[in-house]
Design an enzyme around this catalytic site. Structure first.
Site, PDB file in Angstrom:
ATOM      1  CG  ASN A 178      -0.262   0.218   2.514  1.00  0.00           C
ATOM      2  OD1 ASN A 178       0.971   0.157   2.590  1.00  0.00           O
ATOM      3  ND2 ASN A 178      -1.020   0.470   3.573  1.00  0.00           N
TER       4      ASN A 178
ATOM      5  CG  PHE B 154       2.336   3.384   5.924  1.00  0.00           C
ATOM      6  CD1 PHE B 154       2.194   4.771   6.030  1.00  0.00           C
ATOM      7  CD2 PHE B 154       2.667   2.676   7.076  1.00  0.00           C
ATOM      8  CE1 PHE B 154       2.388   5.426   7.243  1.00  0.00           C
ATOM      9  CE2 PHE B 154       2.864   3.330   8.283  1.00  0.00           C
ATOM     10  CZ  PHE B 154       2.721   4.699   8.362  1.00  0.00           C
TER      11      PHE B 154
ATOM     12  CB  VAL C 149      -1.992  -7.012   3.973  1.00  0.00           C
ATOM     13  CG1 VAL C 149      -1.030  -7.171   2.813  1.00  0.00           C
ATOM     14  CG2 VAL C 149      -1.370  -6.266   5.150  1.00  0.00           C
TER      15      VAL C 149
ATOM     16  CE  LYS D  31      -8.557  -1.347  12.423  1.00  0.00           C
ATOM     17  NZ  LYS D  31      -9.303  -0.277  11.729  1.00  0.00           N
ATOM     18  CB  THR D  32      -0.576  -3.715   9.195  1.00  0.00           C
ATOM     19  OG1 THR D  32      -1.201  -2.548   8.665  1.00  0.00           O
ATOM     20  CG2 THR D  32       0.392  -4.288   8.171  1.00  0.00           C
TER      21      THR D  32
ATOM     22  NE  ARG E 275     -10.873 -18.911  -2.253  1.00  0.00           N
ATOM     23  CZ  ARG E 275     -11.532 -17.803  -2.534  1.00  0.00           C
ATOM     24  NH1 ARG E 275     -11.462 -16.767  -1.711  1.00  0.00           N
ATOM     25  NH2 ARG E 275     -12.242 -17.712  -3.620  1.00  0.00           N
TER      26      ARG E 275
ATOM     27  CE1 TYR F  92       7.232  -4.040  13.398  1.00  0.00           C
ATOM     28  CE2 TYR F  92       8.572  -4.842  15.210  1.00  0.00           C
ATOM     29  CZ  TYR F  92       8.341  -4.726  13.853  1.00  0.00           C
ATOM     30  OH  TYR F  92       9.213  -5.312  12.961  1.00  0.00           O
TER      31      TYR F  92
ATOM     32  CB  THR G 292      17.655  -6.318   8.621  1.00  0.00           C
ATOM     33  OG1 THR G 292      17.422  -7.559   9.307  1.00  0.00           O
ATOM     34  CG2 THR G 292      18.202  -6.602   7.242  1.00  0.00           C
TER      35      THR G 292
HETATM   36  P1  NAD Z   1       9.539  -1.282   5.443  1.00  0.00           P
HETATM   37  O1  NAD Z   1       8.711  -0.308   6.187  1.00  0.00           O
HETATM   38  O2  NAD Z   1      10.608  -0.773   4.539  1.00  0.00           O
HETATM   39  O3  NAD Z   1       8.628  -2.269   4.584  1.00  0.00           O
HETATM   40  C1  NAD Z   1       7.305  -2.598   4.922  1.00  0.00           C
HETATM   41  C2  NAD Z   1       6.477  -2.585   3.647  1.00  0.00           C
HETATM   42  O4  NAD Z   1       5.122  -2.957   3.985  1.00  0.00           O
HETATM   43  C3  NAD Z   1       6.401  -1.190   3.000  1.00  0.00           C
HETATM   44  O5  NAD Z   1       6.599  -1.295   1.609  1.00  0.00           O
HETATM   45  C4  NAD Z   1       4.986  -0.726   3.332  1.00  0.00           C
HETATM   46  O6  NAD Z   1       4.483   0.215   2.394  1.00  0.00           O
HETATM   47  C5  NAD Z   1       4.226  -2.029   3.358  1.00  0.00           C
HETATM   48  N1  NAD Z   1       3.008  -1.982   4.157  1.00  0.00           N
HETATM   49  C6  NAD Z   1       2.852  -1.484   5.421  1.00  0.00           C
HETATM   50  N2  NAD Z   1       1.582  -1.628   5.822  1.00  0.00           N
HETATM   51  C7  NAD Z   1       0.916  -2.245   4.793  1.00  0.00           C
HETATM   52  C8  NAD Z   1      -0.427  -2.656   4.601  1.00  0.00           C
HETATM   53  N3  NAD Z   1      -1.365  -2.463   5.548  1.00  0.00           N
HETATM   54  N4  NAD Z   1      -0.761  -3.230   3.411  1.00  0.00           N
HETATM   55  C9  NAD Z   1       0.163  -3.417   2.440  1.00  0.00           C
HETATM   56  N5  NAD Z   1       1.451  -3.036   2.569  1.00  0.00           N
HETATM   57  C10 NAD Z   1       1.820  -2.465   3.741  1.00  0.00           C
HETATM   58  O7  NAD Z   1      10.162  -2.268   6.525  1.00  0.00           O
HETATM   59  P2  NAD Z   1      11.235  -3.429   6.380  1.00  0.00           P
HETATM   60  O8  NAD Z   1      12.382  -3.068   7.235  1.00  0.00           O
HETATM   61  O9  NAD Z   1      11.458  -3.755   4.968  1.00  0.00           O
HETATM   62  O10 NAD Z   1      10.456  -4.619   7.099  1.00  0.00           O
HETATM   63  C11 NAD Z   1       9.792  -5.650   6.358  1.00  0.00           C
HETATM   64  C12 NAD Z   1       9.237  -6.670   7.316  1.00  0.00           C
HETATM   65  O11 NAD Z   1      10.279  -7.249   8.116  1.00  0.00           O
HETATM   66  C13 NAD Z   1       8.228  -6.092   8.313  1.00  0.00           C
HETATM   67  O12 NAD Z   1       7.197  -7.026   8.526  1.00  0.00           O
HETATM   68  C14 NAD Z   1       9.046  -5.918   9.577  1.00  0.00           C
HETATM   69  O13 NAD Z   1       8.245  -5.951  10.719  1.00  0.00           O
HETATM   70  C15 NAD Z   1       9.992  -7.095   9.489  1.00  0.00           C
HETATM   71  N6  NAD Z   1      11.217  -6.876  10.270  1.00  0.00           N
HETATM   72  C16 NAD Z   1      12.140  -5.938   9.877  1.00  0.00           C
HETATM   73  C17 NAD Z   1      13.282  -5.731  10.633  1.00  0.00           C
HETATM   74  C18 NAD Z   1      14.331  -4.720  10.235  1.00  0.00           C
HETATM   75  O14 NAD Z   1      15.331  -4.578  10.939  1.00  0.00           O
HETATM   76  N7  NAD Z   1      14.204  -4.025   9.144  1.00  0.00           N
HETATM   77  C19 NAD Z   1      13.484  -6.468  11.817  1.00  0.00           C
HETATM   78  C20 NAD Z   1      12.510  -7.391  12.191  1.00  0.00           C
HETATM   79  C21 NAD Z   1      11.386  -7.601  11.412  1.00  0.00           C
END
Ligand code: NAD
Ligand code: UDP
Length: 312
Positions: A33, A35, A58, A90-91, A105, A144, A174
């Site tokens: 989306n 965001f 989502v 919610k996400t 499904r 979170y 990361t």
């Molecule tokens: P990011 O914010 O760059 O990427 C998240 C993506 O999800 C974005 O493109 C955003 O637009 C999209 N998004 C958010 N809400 C949404 C929704 N409701 N519907 C559709 N798309 C949506 O973050 P990231 O660092 O790339 O993290 C990716 C995943 O890895 C996340 O689930 C995060 O929790 C997890 N994670 C990341 C880290 C880190 O260090 N970066 C550590 C632990 C877990």
């Protein structure tokens, strides 16, 4: 050729995952989306006919045919996930329900991007997957942390009740190219500050620790986890166990950039974990995986990226 759905495909990690899975000869569909993600993260993939972009949130149901689903959608930096805490929950929760329902499904395999945040401010160090964590359910990080914990519970129960083929990756901090320059995370903040000659803002006294993993290592770990036999459904830590204090990180970034920035100390945010380091014995044994990129090497690549994007 597999068809692979990646939610959050336009985000920092998701964009690298799209790239790698396309390189391996798969068809990839990104659902996002926008965001916190951006089309600019994946624009270089758009001329690949096996890559598709869908704008979708989502939290709403979604239907498509796919062999595998990587559920990465969720804002990940404290600034972004606290901007609209209810939406973050919610996400994580409705996003997981919608994607698990879809996986059920269409009989797809599904991987959840969980987080080391499920351990909260850990009292056991390093953190093995068996540790239940120390999370404040009503604190500023809870939208979170608890969202990710609930998503894990959903994954476990969809597997047990409905035989969905699930995988749970507990991802530790990361970093790498395509991190959002203003998302407030420590690596991007310090690099941007150092390159711009601004003060480097350490929250607290800088003695808190994190273990930083380069994004390419993570992507390899996620793909290896997805490829494990269906019997492997329990959470697996994916992170780099090399632990650094935040002060050491600041000094390393000043050193690599040759910046004249000074370090300043600001108040520590509430519930900021004091230490974090993955126990990766399970990942080593089950996935035959371990991180390869040392912090200094990864920082050099990331700094090069920020120099280009900030046009310095
Ligand atoms: P990011 O914010 O760059 O990427 C998240 C993506 O999800 C974005 O493109 C955003 O637009 C999209 N998004 C958010 N809400 C949404 C929704 N409701 N519907 C559709 N798309 C949506 O973050 P990231 O660092 O790339 O993290 C990716 C995943 O890895 C996340 O689930 C995060 O929790 C997890 N994670 C990341 C880290 C880190 O260090 N970066 C550590 C632990 C877990
Ligand atoms: N941090 C800091 N200065 C900054 C940004 C973050 O000292 O400009 C600290 C933050 O308080 C935390 C650590 O760096 O102790 C990692 O923060 P980040 O938001 O990157 O990740 P998380 O806390 O979610 O692990």
């Amino acid at each position: 050729m597999k068809r692979i759905l990646i939610t959050g495909g336009a985000g920092f990690i998701g964009s690298h995952l799209c790239e790698q899975l396309l390189d391996e000869g798969n068809e990839v569909i990104s659902v996002d989306n926008y965001f916190t993600g951006a089309k600019s993260n994946i624009i270089h993939l758009l001329d690949n006919p096996y890559f598709e972009l869908i704008r979708h949130d989502v939290t709403m149901p979604f239907f498509i045919e796919a062999d595998e689903i990587y559920n990465m959608a969720c804002p990940a930096s404290p600034i972004h996930y606290q901007y609209n805490a209810i939406k973050t929950i919610k996400t994580s929760v409705m996003g997981a329900i919608n994607m698990l329902g879809l996986a059920k499904r269409i009989k797809a395999k599904i991987l959840q991007a969980s987080s080391s945040e499920v351990y909260g401010d850990p009292k056991i160090h390093p953190q093995p997957e068996t540790y239940w964590g120390n999370v404040n359910p009503i604190g500023p990080r809870s939208c979170y942390d608890e969202g990710k914990r609930c998503a894990e519970s959903l994954f476990v129960n969809y597997h047990e009740q409905n035989n969905v083929r699930t995988k749970i990756a507990r991802i530790f901090n990361t970093y790498g190219p395509r991190m959002h320059p203003n998302d407030g995370r420590v690596v991007s903040n310090f690099i941007v500050q150092a390159l711009n000659g601004q003060d480097i803002t350490i929250y607290g006294d800088g003695s808190q620790t994190r273990s930083f993993q380069y994004v390419d290592d993570l992507v390899n770990g996620l793909i290896k986890l997805m490829e494990t036999p269906d019997s492997i459904t329990e959470p697996v830590n994916i992170g780099n166990p090399d632990e650094f204090s935040i002060k050491e990180l600041a000094e390393m970034i000043i050193d690599i950039t040759g910046s004249k920035s000074k370090i300043t100390f600001e108040p520590l945010p509430a519930d900021d974990p004091t230490q974090r380091k993955p126990d990766i014995i399970k990942a080593k044994e089950m996935l035959n995986w371990e991180p390869k990129i040392k912090l200094e090497e990864g920082l050099i690549k990331t700094i090069d990226y920020f120099k280009k994007t900030l046009s310095l």
